[in-house]
Design an enzyme around this catalytic site. Structure first.
Site, PDB file in Angstrom:
ATOM      1  N   LYS A   1       0.865  -1.302  -0.053  1.00 49.30           N
ATOM      2  CA  LYS A   1      -0.105  -0.129  -0.076  1.00 49.30           C
ATOM      3  C   LYS A   1       0.851   1.229  -0.094  1.00 49.30           C
ATOM      4  O   LYS A   1       2.049   1.214   0.577  1.00 49.30           O
ATOM      5  CB  LYS A   1      -0.951   0.068   1.242  1.00 49.30           C
ATOM      6  CG  LYS A   1      -2.030  -1.073   1.221  1.00 49.30           C
ATOM      7  CD  LYS A   1      -2.895  -0.745   2.488  1.00 49.30           C
ATOM      8  CE  LYS A   1      -3.945  -1.919   2.492  1.00 49.30           C
ATOM      9  NZ  LYS A   1      -4.790  -1.797   3.723  1.00 49.30           N
ATOM     10  N   ARG A  40     -14.712  -6.837   7.569  1.00 41.12           N
ATOM     11  CA  ARG A  40     -16.081  -6.358   6.990  1.00 41.12           C
ATOM     12  C   ARG A  40     -16.843  -7.147   6.092  1.00 41.12           C
ATOM     13  O   ARG A  40     -18.017  -6.892   6.014  1.00 41.12           O
ATOM     14  CB  ARG A  40     -15.522  -4.936   6.477  1.00 41.12           C
ATOM     15  CG  ARG A  40     -14.980  -3.946   7.498  1.00 41.12           C
ATOM     16  CD  ARG A  40     -14.057  -2.815   6.745  1.00 41.12           C
ATOM     17  NE  ARG A  40     -12.917  -3.560   6.152  1.00 41.12           N
ATOM     18  CZ  ARG A  40     -11.820  -2.872   5.811  1.00 41.12           C
ATOM     19  NH1 ARG A  40     -11.968  -1.424   5.648  1.00 41.12           N
ATOM     20  NH2 ARG A  40     -10.721  -3.539   5.617  1.00 41.12           N
ATOM     21  N   SER A  44      -9.619   2.957   5.420  1.00 38.80           N
ATOM     22  CA  SER A  44      -8.585   4.013   5.207  1.00 38.80           C
ATOM     23  C   SER A  44      -8.732   4.107   3.703  1.00 38.80           C
ATOM     24  O   SER A  44      -8.459   5.383   3.339  1.00 38.80           O
ATOM     25  CB  SER A  44      -7.246   3.550   5.705  1.00 38.80           C
ATOM     26  OG  SER A  44      -7.374   3.031   6.945  1.00 38.80           O
TER      27      SER A  44
HETATM   28  P1  ADP Z   1      -3.750  -3.713   6.979  1.00 39.22           P
HETATM   29  O1  ADP Z   1      -2.959  -2.716   5.956  1.00 39.22           O
HETATM   30  O2  ADP Z   1      -3.265  -4.538   7.729  1.00 39.22           O
HETATM   31  O3  ADP Z   1      -5.029  -4.123   6.459  1.00 39.22           O
HETATM   32  P2  ADP Z   1      -5.632  -1.573   7.885  1.00 39.22           P
HETATM   33  O4  ADP Z   1      -5.252  -0.481   8.613  1.00 39.22           O
HETATM   34  O5  ADP Z   1      -6.172  -1.387   6.540  1.00 39.22           O
HETATM   35  O6  ADP Z   1      -4.538  -2.508   7.925  1.00 39.22           O
HETATM   36  O7  ADP Z   1      -6.731  -2.308   8.929  1.00 39.22           O
HETATM   37  C1  ADP Z   1      -6.506  -2.956  10.169  1.00 39.22           C
HETATM   38  C2  ADP Z   1      -7.223  -4.071  10.483  1.00 39.22           C
HETATM   39  O8  ADP Z   1      -8.418  -3.122  10.981  1.00 39.22           O
HETATM   40  C3  ADP Z   1      -7.781  -5.051   9.792  1.00 39.22           C
HETATM   41  O9  ADP Z   1      -7.970  -6.330  10.243  1.00 39.22           O
HETATM   42  C4  ADP Z   1      -8.879  -4.293   9.013  1.00 39.22           C
HETATM   43  O10 ADP Z   1      -9.520  -5.572   8.367  1.00 39.22           O
HETATM   44  C5  ADP Z   1      -9.713  -3.673  10.057  1.00 39.22           C
HETATM   45  N1  ADP Z   1     -10.683  -2.832   9.777  1.00 39.22           N
HETATM   46  C6  ADP Z   1     -10.524  -1.623   9.014  1.00 39.22           C
HETATM   47  N2  ADP Z   1     -11.551  -0.896   8.772  1.00 39.22           N
HETATM   48  C7  ADP Z   1     -12.485  -1.636   9.571  1.00 39.22           C
HETATM   49  C8  ADP Z   1     -13.871  -1.337   9.798  1.00 39.22           C
HETATM   50  N3  ADP Z   1     -14.550  -0.389   9.141  1.00 39.22           N
HETATM   51  N4  ADP Z   1     -14.345  -2.265  10.783  1.00 39.22           N
HETATM   52  C9  ADP Z   1     -13.926  -3.119  11.203  1.00 39.22           C
HETATM   53  N5  ADP Z   1     -12.518  -3.579  11.265  1.00 39.22           N
HETATM   54  C10 ADP Z   1     -11.799  -2.823  10.201  1.00 39.22           C
END
Ligand code: ADP
Length: 149
Positions: free
Chosen positions: A41, A90, A127
């Site tokens: 990413k 999700r 994000s």
């Molecule tokens: P990564 O790059 O490791 O996927 P993220 O910052 O995107 O990290 O997400 C970290 C964690 O939070 C992951 O397990 C992701 O699935 C979870 N996550 C992100 N957004 C949500 C949401 N809206 N509800 C529940 N869990 C979420």
């Protein structure tokens, strides 16, 4: 003491992430949020800014810590004597990804992964969505925890 790490890119840390931490505090004595670098990413918000923002969100909660890490997630867990990895899901796509990671981390470091389902109202929050809105100069504050704004 039950300790979990909550690893992620948090670029940025959203209300979806916040909700997972708050609900995780019912399960664990301590949660260490680990901001890792995800090589797949592209970073949008600078690392230091993400660290400061999450610090601000949890400044009054001694059970939540936040750190940047550059190692394997299982090594980060070991450093903190954490027996668990906390993650959120999700959708089906998240599930497949998380299952692979959970299996790998169990094998590599004997660390259990605990998955919490998103609250339905946050299922669309990611994000990526926030970064997209930000790039078009749209208001992103509805997607950020109150204390981060
Ligand atoms: P990564 O790059 O490791 O996927 P993220 O910052 O995107 O990290 O997400 C970290 C964690 O939070 C992951 O397990 C992701 O699935 C979870 N996550 C992100 N957004 C949500 C949401 N809206 N509800 C529940 N869990 C979420």
């Amino acid at each position: 003491m039950r300790t979990a790490i909550f690893p992620g890119s948090f670029d940025p840390f959203t209300i979806g992430h916040y909700d997972i931490v708050i609900r995780g505090l019912d399960l664990f004595d301590k949660i260490v949020i680990g901001i890792g670098r995800n090589s797949e990413k592209k970073e949008c918000f600078p690392l230091q800014q993400r660290l400061d923002a999450i610090h601000r969100v949890f400044r009054d909660n001694p059970r939540v810590e936040v750190e940047v890490y550059d190692s394997l997630t299982v090594d980060f867990a070991r450093e903190h004597d954490a027996q668990f990895i906390l993650r959120g899901i999700r959708c089906v796509a998240d599930f497949e990804y998380e299952r692979n990671m959970a299996e790998a981390n169990k094998q590599l470091g004997d660390v259990e992964t605990i998955l919490l389902y998103t609250r339905p109202e946050y299922a669309h929050v990611s994000s990526t969505l926030v970064r997209d809105l930000y790039s078009y100069h749209k208001d992103i504050t509805p997607y950020l925890p109150q204390s981060q704004i």
